[in-house]
Scaffold this motif. Structure first.
Motif, PDB file in Angstrom:
ATOM      1  N   ALA A 221       0.812  -1.226   0.000  1.00  0.00           N
ATOM      2  CA  ALA A 221       0.000   0.000   0.000  1.00  0.00           C
ATOM      3  C   ALA A 221       0.842   1.270   0.000  1.00  0.00           C
ATOM      4  N   LEU A 222       2.093   1.181  -0.395  1.00  0.00           N
ATOM      5  CA  LEU A 222       2.899   2.397  -0.550  1.00  0.00           C
ATOM      6  C   LEU A 222       2.373   3.196  -1.741  1.00  0.00           C
ATOM      7  N   TYR A 223       2.048   2.498  -2.820  1.00  0.00           N
ATOM      8  CA  TYR A 223       1.490   3.139  -4.004  1.00  0.00           C
ATOM      9  C   TYR A 223      -0.010   2.886  -4.062  1.00  0.00           C
ATOM     10  N   VAL A 224      -0.742   3.908  -4.453  1.00  0.00           N
ATOM     11  CA  VAL A 224      -2.193   3.784  -4.600  1.00  0.00           C
ATOM     12  C   VAL A 224      -2.595   4.368  -5.952  1.00  0.00           C
ATOM     13  N   SER A 225      -3.806   4.024  -6.381  1.00  0.00           N
ATOM     14  CA  SER A 225      -4.290   4.527  -7.673  1.00  0.00           C
ATOM     15  C   SER A 225      -4.802   5.958  -7.528  1.00  0.00           C
ATOM     16  N   GLU A 226      -5.010   6.586  -8.657  1.00  0.00           N
ATOM     17  CA  GLU A 226      -5.552   7.938  -8.657  1.00  0.00           C
ATOM     18  C   GLU A 226      -6.962   7.972  -8.075  1.00  0.00           C
ATOM     19  N   LYS A 227      -7.707   6.873  -8.242  1.00  0.00           N
ATOM     20  CA  LYS A 227      -9.056   6.827  -7.680  1.00  0.00           C
ATOM     21  C   LYS A 227      -9.017   6.901  -6.161  1.00  0.00           C
ATOM     22  N   VAL A 228      -7.980   6.376  -5.552  1.00  0.00           N
ATOM     23  CA  VAL A 228      -7.832   6.479  -4.093  1.00  0.00           C
ATOM     24  C   VAL A 228      -7.552   7.938  -3.724  1.00  0.00           C
ATOM     25  N   ILE A 229      -6.691   8.577  -4.486  1.00  0.00           N
ATOM     26  CA  ILE A 229      -6.362   9.976  -4.215  1.00  0.00           C
ATOM     27  C   ILE A 229      -7.618  10.848  -4.340  1.00  0.00           C
ATOM     28  N   ARG A 230      -8.442  10.548  -5.351  1.00  0.00           N
ATOM     29  CA  ARG A 230      -9.671  11.333  -5.568  1.00  0.00           C
ATOM     30  C   ARG A 230     -10.815  10.890  -4.659  1.00  0.00           C
ATOM     31  N   LYS A 231     -10.540   9.907  -3.796  1.00  0.00           N
ATOM     32  CA  LYS A 231     -11.513   9.376  -2.830  1.00  0.00           C
ATOM     33  C   LYS A 231     -12.720   8.727  -3.510  1.00  0.00           C
ATOM     34  N   GLU A 232     -12.479   8.164  -4.681  1.00  0.00           N
ATOM     35  CA  GLU A 232     -13.526   7.409  -5.367  1.00  0.00           C
ATOM     36  C   GLU A 232     -13.506   5.955  -4.933  1.00  0.00           C
ATOM     37  N   VAL A 233     -12.396   5.542  -4.340  1.00  0.00           N
ATOM     38  CA  VAL A 233     -12.228   4.168  -3.858  1.00  0.00           C
ATOM     39  C   VAL A 233     -11.647   4.234  -2.448  1.00  0.00           C
ATOM     40  N   VAL A 234     -12.155   3.396  -1.575  1.00  0.00           N
ATOM     41  CA  VAL A 234     -11.624   3.302  -0.216  1.00  0.00           C
ATOM     42  C   VAL A 234     -10.829   2.010  -0.111  1.00  0.00           C
ATOM     43  N   LEU A 235      -9.623   2.108   0.409  1.00  0.00           N
ATOM     44  CA  LEU A 235      -8.793   0.914   0.569  1.00  0.00           C
ATOM     45  C   LEU A 235      -9.312   0.086   1.728  1.00  0.00           C
ATOM     46  N   GLU A 236      -9.472  -1.196   1.466  1.00  0.00           N
ATOM     47  CA  GLU A 236      -9.957  -2.104   2.510  1.00  0.00           C
ATOM     48  C   GLU A 236      -9.173  -3.393   2.464  1.00  0.00           C
ATOM     49  N   GLY A 237      -8.825  -3.893   3.621  1.00  0.00           N
ATOM     50  CA  GLY A 237      -8.212  -5.205   3.737  1.00  0.00           C
ATOM     51  C   GLY A 237      -6.879  -5.338   3.026  1.00  0.00           C
ATOM     52  N   SER A 238      -6.478  -6.572   2.877  1.00  0.00           N
ATOM     53  CA  SER A 238      -5.198  -6.845   2.226  1.00  0.00           C
ATOM     54  C   SER A 238      -5.443  -7.410   0.834  1.00  0.00           C
TER      55      SER A 238
END
Length: 169
Positions: A90-107
């Motif tokens: 989880a060091l790198y995330v997608s742009e959708k995470v940055i724009r809060k369109e996706v919430v990171l959950e679990g592994s």
């Protein structure tokens, strides 16, 4: 080789460099600054221990030639970003995470093959004459080419978005 935790100044310096590199390549670091700094501290500990940035979330062998696939950024980052919006650690995330369109959950599942099978595998299957392991994507703006399952979120050269890529091969 030191086993001490890296100094805050060293972590901050590495974070700044990694942020610049990620941004220039069209990638995004995890926006949780403290979480990201903890991961970078792990990378620096591994650098002191092994001489390279082995992923802090995986067990490195200490032999660089055996760990090339898990040196950050690892070989699995882009497929993980495409499928799960974050890399394994989880060091790198997608742009959708940055724009809060996706919430990171679990592994996310481990893509790294078990030790004895790493040398024998070619990502995407066997490379046969006339058959590529991955599709080749071309940026329609600047002509940048990349071979991977999906085009990158952002072109690392001209910074246009994913939808400006076309399948080339």
């Amino acid at each position: 080789m030191s086993e001490e935790a890296p100094a805050e100044e060293r972590i901050e310096k590495a974070l700044q460099k990694l942020s610049r590199d990620a941004q220039s390549g069209g990638y995004h670091l995890n926006p949780d600054r403290e979480f990201t700094k903890d991961l970078i501290a792990g990378l620096l500990v591994n650098e002191d221990r092994y001489g390279y940035w082995a992923c802090p979330c995986r067990l490195a062998s200490g032999k660089k030639e055996e760990d090339l696939d898990i040196i950050c950024p690892c070989d699995y980052r882009d497929p993980d970003l495409g499928a799960f919006h974050m890399c394994y650690c989880a060091l790198y995330v997608s742009e959708k995470v940055i724009r809060k369109e996706v919430v990171l959950e679990g592994s996310i599942p481990e893509r790294r093959p078990p030790g004895g099978k790493r040398d024998k595998q070619i990502p995407g299957g066997a490379l046969l004459p006339g058959k590529l392991a991955y599709p080749v994507w071309r940026c329609k703006v600047c002509g940048y080419l990349c071979a991977r399952e999906e085009p990158p979120e952002t072109c690392p050269v001209c910074k246009v978005k994913k939808e400006r890529f076309e399948r080339f091969l």
